[in-house]
Design an enzyme around this catalytic site. Structure first.
Site, PDB file in Angstrom:
ATOM      1  N   HIS A  14     -23.922  -7.783 -16.024  1.00  0.00           N
ATOM      2  CA  HIS A  14     -25.185  -7.215 -15.545  1.00  0.00           C
ATOM      3  C   HIS A  14     -26.335  -8.185 -15.803  1.00  0.00           C
ATOM      4  O   HIS A  14     -26.466  -8.712 -16.921  1.00  0.00           O
ATOM      5  CB  HIS A  14     -25.415  -5.898 -16.299  1.00  0.00           C
ATOM      6  CG  HIS A  14     -26.635  -5.142 -15.894  1.00  0.00           C
ATOM      7  ND1 HIS A  14     -27.513  -4.606 -16.808  1.00  0.00           N
ATOM      8  CD2 HIS A  14     -27.123  -4.794 -14.672  1.00  0.00           C
ATOM      9  CE1 HIS A  14     -28.475  -3.967 -16.177  1.00  0.00           C
ATOM     10  NE2 HIS A  14     -28.263  -4.067 -14.876  1.00  0.00           N
ATOM     11  N   HIS A  56     -36.279  -9.018 -12.570  1.00  0.00           N
ATOM     12  CA  HIS A  56     -36.020  -7.579 -12.500  1.00  0.00           C
ATOM     13  C   HIS A  56     -37.296  -6.768 -12.329  1.00  0.00           C
ATOM     14  O   HIS A  56     -37.368  -5.854 -11.506  1.00  0.00           O
ATOM     15  CB  HIS A  56     -35.294  -7.128 -13.768  1.00  0.00           C
ATOM     16  CG  HIS A  56     -35.035  -5.653 -13.821  1.00  0.00           C
ATOM     17  ND1 HIS A  56     -35.984  -4.736 -14.247  1.00  0.00           N
ATOM     18  CD2 HIS A  56     -33.945  -4.926 -13.493  1.00  0.00           C
ATOM     19  CE1 HIS A  56     -35.469  -3.522 -14.171  1.00  0.00           C
ATOM     20  NE2 HIS A  56     -34.238  -3.604 -13.723  1.00  0.00           N
TER      21      HIS A  56
HETATM   22  O1  G3P Z   1     -27.323  -2.884  -9.766  1.00  0.00           O
HETATM   23  C1  G3P Z   1     -27.091  -2.055 -10.834  1.00  0.00           C
HETATM   24  C2  G3P Z   1     -28.203  -2.077 -11.856  1.00  0.00           C
HETATM   25  O2  G3P Z   1     -28.621  -3.396 -12.068  1.00  0.00           O
HETATM   26  C3  G3P Z   1     -29.368  -1.231 -11.470  1.00  0.00           C
HETATM   27  O3  G3P Z   1     -30.337  -1.123 -12.468  1.00  0.00           O
HETATM   28  O4  G3P Z   1     -32.563  -1.630 -13.335  1.00  0.00           O
HETATM   29  O5  G3P Z   1     -30.623  -2.933 -14.157  1.00  0.00           O
HETATM   30  O6  G3P Z   1     -31.472  -3.296 -11.866  1.00  0.00           O
HETATM   31  P1  G3P Z   1     -31.282  -2.295 -12.971  1.00  0.00           P
HETATM   32 MG    MG Z   2     -29.981  -4.760 -11.139  1.00  0.00          MG
END
Ligand code: G3P
Ligand code: MG
Length: 258
Positions: A14, A56
């Protein structure tokens, strides 16, 4: 026709390297690679000059040495910021990478990408379009006609996803043959209608709100199911047992490839 099996890696780092490295940097992807990861999720947004970069938040304050709105800064200004020191001293000097550089890096190293379209308010369609154009250009040799359909997917080509319908639509208009997922924190009752309208192959959702019954319904309807952000090995096993196809994790030190 039955849905083909998920063609991509099942476990993704992630934001590049989870919590082990500064999010959305090349350094994070390298930490992921060092842990054996060959698949990554990251967030793409636009600088003021329309260049796609990895960040992000809408603002710079949390993850860079800058302040204020990302969308107000030119890409050259963003490139001069430190995007690593906030995480830990050893990552000081990491930069906000451009999307094209990240895609090239991932292709060179065989890292598959789930590219999340993360538009600033009001910029959803444009963000989808620019990110899709950039990706299509760098994967021109791999994209096939109709490649956004499950049965035609080239597993080397990235998968787009977004919480913003307009971003998914923008990507679809610019690069219709790159597959798409729709991100939903909580799955609404009309999820099937939404996925169909957007021409998505996958539903991406917060595992905390998922139930076994809902997972089953999504799979039975012929969609792939992706979860974020799964950090506990026992929970990962449970979700895979429910039919979840893939997930991203912040704990690349705990969760390994399956
Ligand atoms: O794409 C899945 C996840 O990354 C969504 O949440 O806020 O970490 O971008 P976020
Ligand atoms: Mg994300």
């Amino acid at each position: 026709m039955p849905t083909p099996p998920w063609p991509f890696p099942r476990v993704l780092a992630h934001r590049g390297g989870g919590t082990l490295a500064p999010e959305n940097t090349i350094e994070a992807i390298e930490v992921g690679r060092a842990h054996g990861y060959r698949a990554v999720e990251f967030d793409a947004t636009l600088a003021a000059d329309g260049v796609a970069v990895l960040l992000h938040d809408d603002t710079l304050d949390r993850t860079t040495s800058g302040q204020g709105a990302v969308a107000a800064r030119m890409s050259a200004e963003l490139a001069a910021l430190d995007a690593g020191a906030w995480h830990s001293p050893r990552f000081a000097g990491a930069r906000v990478p451009r999307l094209d550089a990240v895609i090239r890096h991932c292709r060179t190293h065989g890292v598959w990408m789930n590219i999340e379209l993360k538009p600033a308010p009001g910029a959803a369609t444009l963000t989808g379009r620019v990110v899709a154009e950039c990706t299509a250009h760098l994967f021109a040799d791999a994209i096939v006609a109709g490649g956004d359909r499950a049965e035609r997917i080239n597993p080397a080509v990235p998968l787009f996803s977004s919480f913003e319908r307009a971003a998914v639509d923008g990507a679809r208009a610019a690069a219709p043959d790159i597959p798409r997922g729709y991100l939903l924190d909580t799955v609404p009752s009309n999820w099937q209608e939404e996925l169909q309208a957007l021409g998505c192959v996958a539903l991406h959702t917060n595992h905390l709100h998922l139930t076994r019954a809902l997972a089953q319904a999504i799979k039975e309807a012929g969609y792939w199911l992706f979860c974020y952000t799964v950090n506990d090995p026992a929970r990962a096993e449970e979700l895979l047992g429910w039919g979840v196809d893939a997930f991203c994790t912040d704990r690349i030190d705990l969760l390994f490839l399956v």
